[in-house]
Motif scaffolding. Structure first.
Motif, PDB file in Angstrom:
ATOM      1  N   ILE A  63      -4.380  -0.730  30.330  1.00 15.27           N
ATOM      2  CA  ILE A  63      -4.403  -1.866  31.248  1.00 15.27           C
ATOM      3  C   ILE A  63      -2.945  -2.225  31.539  1.00 15.27           C
ATOM      4  O   ILE A  63      -2.232  -2.714  30.658  1.00 15.27           O
ATOM      5  CB  ILE A  63      -5.147  -3.090  30.674  1.00 15.27           C
ATOM      6  N   PRO A  64      -2.480  -1.973  32.762  1.00 20.45           N
ATOM      7  CA  PRO A  64      -1.098  -2.306  33.110  1.00 20.45           C
ATOM      8  C   PRO A  64      -0.877  -3.819  33.123  1.00 20.45           C
ATOM      9  O   PRO A  64      -1.830  -4.593  33.229  1.00 20.45           O
ATOM     10  CB  PRO A  64      -0.936  -1.727  34.523  1.00 20.45           C
ATOM     11  N   PRO A  65       0.376  -4.255  33.054  1.00 15.80           N
ATOM     12  CA  PRO A  65       0.671  -5.685  33.110  1.00 15.80           C
ATOM     13  C   PRO A  65       0.116  -6.311  34.392  1.00 15.80           C
ATOM     14  O   PRO A  65       0.220  -5.734  35.469  1.00 15.80           O
ATOM     15  CB  PRO A  65       2.200  -5.740  33.109  1.00 15.80           C
ATOM     16  N   GLY A  66      -0.506  -7.462  34.236  1.00 16.75           N
ATOM     17  CA  GLY A  66      -1.036  -8.186  35.393  1.00 16.75           C
ATOM     18  C   GLY A  66      -2.398  -7.710  35.856  1.00 16.75           C
ATOM     19  O   GLY A  66      -3.029  -8.331  36.699  1.00 16.75           O
ATOM     20  N   ARG A  67      -2.885  -6.610  35.339  1.00 15.72           N
ATOM     21  CA  ARG A  67      -4.195  -6.084  35.753  1.00 15.72           C
ATOM     22  C   ARG A  67      -5.292  -6.856  35.053  1.00 15.72           C
ATOM     23  O   ARG A  67      -5.172  -7.221  33.900  1.00 15.72           O
ATOM     24  CB  ARG A  67      -4.282  -4.603  35.405  1.00 15.72           C
ATOM     25  N   ARG A  68      -6.384  -7.103  35.780  1.00 11.66           N
ATOM     26  CA  ARG A  68      -7.492  -7.830  35.188  1.00 11.66           C
ATOM     27  C   ARG A  68      -8.807  -7.157  35.524  1.00 11.66           C
ATOM     28  O   ARG A  68      -8.939  -6.516  36.546  1.00 11.66           O
ATOM     29  CB  ARG A  68      -7.492  -9.284  35.626  1.00 11.66           C
ATOM     30  N   ARG A  69      -9.733  -7.323  34.639  1.00  7.20           N
ATOM     31  CA  ARG A  69     -11.093  -6.797  34.803  1.00  7.20           C
ATOM     32  C   ARG A  69     -12.043  -7.960  34.599  1.00  7.20           C
ATOM     33  O   ARG A  69     -11.943  -8.672  33.599  1.00  7.20           O
ATOM     34  CB  ARG A  69     -11.330  -5.704  33.780  1.00  7.20           C
ATOM     35  N   GLU A  70     -12.932  -8.168  35.562  1.00  7.55           N
ATOM     36  CA  GLU A  70     -13.848  -9.306  35.485  1.00  7.55           C
ATOM     37  C   GLU A  70     -15.275  -8.828  35.318  1.00  7.55           C
ATOM     38  O   GLU A  70     -15.705  -7.896  35.982  1.00  7.55           O
ATOM     39  CB  GLU A  70     -13.719 -10.164  36.741  1.00  7.55           C
ATOM     40  N   LEU A  71     -15.984  -9.486  34.438  1.00  6.32           N
ATOM     41  CA  LEU A  71     -17.391  -9.187  34.182  1.00  6.32           C
ATOM     42  C   LEU A  71     -18.200 -10.473  34.373  1.00  6.32           C
ATOM     43  O   LEU A  71     -17.716 -11.556  34.088  1.00  6.32           O
ATOM     44  CB  LEU A  71     -17.588  -8.699  32.747  1.00  6.32           C
ATOM     45  N   ILE A  72     -19.424 -10.328  34.832  1.00 12.17           N
ATOM     46  CA  ILE A  72     -20.316 -11.489  34.885  1.00 12.17           C
ATOM     47  C   ILE A  72     -20.948 -11.593  33.504  1.00 12.17           C
ATOM     48  O   ILE A  72     -21.726 -10.736  33.092  1.00 12.17           O
ATOM     49  CB  ILE A  72     -21.406 -11.327  35.969  1.00 12.17           C
ATOM     50  N   PHE A  73     -20.593 -12.638  32.797  1.00 12.66           N
ATOM     51  CA  PHE A  73     -21.096 -12.823  31.437  1.00 12.66           C
ATOM     52  C   PHE A  73     -22.500 -13.406  31.455  1.00 12.66           C
ATOM     53  O   PHE A  73     -23.396 -12.921  30.804  1.00 12.66           O
ATOM     54  CB  PHE A  73     -20.135 -13.718  30.650  1.00 12.66           C
ATOM     55  N   ASP A  74     -22.688 -14.468  32.230  1.00 12.30           N
ATOM     56  CA  ASP A  74     -23.989 -15.119  32.228  1.00 12.30           C
ATOM     57  C   ASP A  74     -24.108 -16.056  33.413  1.00 12.30           C
ATOM     58  O   ASP A  74     -23.200 -16.130  34.242  1.00 12.30           O
ATOM     59  CB  ASP A  74     -24.203 -15.887  30.926  1.00 12.30           C
ATOM     60  N   GLY A  75     -25.208 -16.771  33.457  1.00 10.63           N
ATOM     61  CA  GLY A  75     -25.456 -17.690  34.558  1.00 10.63           C
ATOM     62  C   GLY A  75     -25.987 -19.019  34.072  1.00 10.63           C
ATOM     63  O   GLY A  75     -25.950 -19.327  32.872  1.00 10.63           O
ATOM     64  N   PRO A  76     -26.516 -19.808  34.983  1.00  9.13           N
ATOM     65  CA  PRO A  76     -26.948 -21.162  34.641  1.00  9.13           C
ATOM     66  C   PRO A  76     -28.106 -21.208  33.660  1.00  9.13           C
ATOM     67  O   PRO A  76     -28.308 -22.219  32.996  1.00  9.13           O
ATOM     68  CB  PRO A  76     -27.354 -21.756  35.995  1.00  9.13           C
ATOM     69  N   GLY A  77     -28.854 -20.109  33.517  1.00  7.04           N
ATOM     70  CA  GLY A  77     -29.968 -20.092  32.576  1.00  7.04           C
ATOM     71  C   GLY A  77     -29.529 -20.195  31.130  1.00  7.04           C
ATOM     72  O   GLY A  77     -30.333 -20.510  30.242  1.00  7.04           O
ATOM     73  N   ARG A  78     -28.256 -19.962  30.875  1.00  8.52           N
ATOM     74  CA  ARG A  78     -27.756 -20.023  29.499  1.00  8.52           C
ATOM     75  C   ARG A  78     -27.764 -21.452  28.967  1.00  8.52           C
ATOM     76  O   ARG A  78     -28.039 -21.689  27.804  1.00  8.52           O
ATOM     77  CB  ARG A  78     -26.345 -19.457  29.439  1.00  8.52           C
ATOM     78  N   PHE A  79     -27.490 -22.414  29.834  1.00 12.83           N
ATOM     79  CA  PHE A  79     -27.403 -23.802  29.394  1.00 12.83           C
ATOM     80  C   PHE A  79     -28.802 -24.324  29.100  1.00 12.83           C
ATOM     81  O   PHE A  79     -29.715 -24.190  29.897  1.00 12.83           O
ATOM     82  CB  PHE A  79     -26.695 -24.647  30.447  1.00 12.83           C
TER      83      PHE A  79
END
Length: 193
Positions: A63-79
């Motif tokens: 992972i180079p500096p400044g690089r990001r990877r985004e994942l959808i962890f969850d949604g409103p059903g978690r609450f």
């Protein structure tokens, strides 16, 4: 290297909960591994949970500096569900001089649920576009009011030009029809000469 929740986009009861893996250092992070305790679970169901666990278990070679990877962890059903709301994420990686110290991030999703920042991400854009629309309507109305005679004259000129074109077409069609009748009359062999 960090594994965190996206800053500035907190979860609310109507929003997705993202998870961001980002290299905030100045050198390349290699062989990045992330673990979660307890193991990650998603309110989207077993399939989403398995996909998320697979994505987090994958060793990221670089992972180079400044690089990001985004994942959808969850949604409103978690609450309000029985799923865990607190996780400890451990990040292990190698830097330019070998293994780095493990980084631990404790994330309590409940703190995100009631965040005051949790507005719709596009709400500001929607509001701005609404203001622009209202301003344009006002400008159009003011232009139309101040230029009403010129606008009326232009509309009349366009309509007159349209009527003239229609009249010319009708006249050509009549002339073509008369010519066609005349040619038939002079070339018809059944007609005595």
């Amino acid at each position: 290297m960090r594994s965190v929740w996206r800053d500035g986009l907190p979860a609310t009861r109507r929003r997705l909960v993202p998870h961001v893996i980002e290299n905030i250092g100045s050198t390349v992070a290699r062989n990045v591994r992330i673990t979660a305790d307890p193991p990650i679970e998603s309110s989207f169901g077993e399939e989403s949970t398995a996909e998320l666990q697979t994505a987090l278990a994958r060793v990221l070679p670089m992972i180079p500096p400044g690089r990001r990877r985004e994942l959808i962890f969850d949604g409103p059903g978690r609450f309000g569900s029985a799923l865990p709301m607190t996780y400890t994420f451990t990040v292990r990686c190698e830097g330019p001089f070998g293994p780095m110290e493990d980084l631990e991030h404790v994330v309590d999703i409940n703190t995100l649920a009631e965040s005051a920042i949790g507005q719709r991400p596009l709400k500001t854009i929607e509001q701005s576009l609404g203001k622009i629309r209202d301003e344009l309507k006002g400008l159009a109305a003011a232009y139309e009011k101040s230029n009403a005679p010129a606008i009326r004259e232009e509309k009349e000129r366009v309509m007159q030009a349209y009527r003239e074109r229609q009249a010319e077409r009708a006249a050509r069609a009549d002339a073509d029809a008369q010519n066609a009748d005349g040619e038939t009359a002079t070339t018809d062999p059944s007609t005595p000469a």
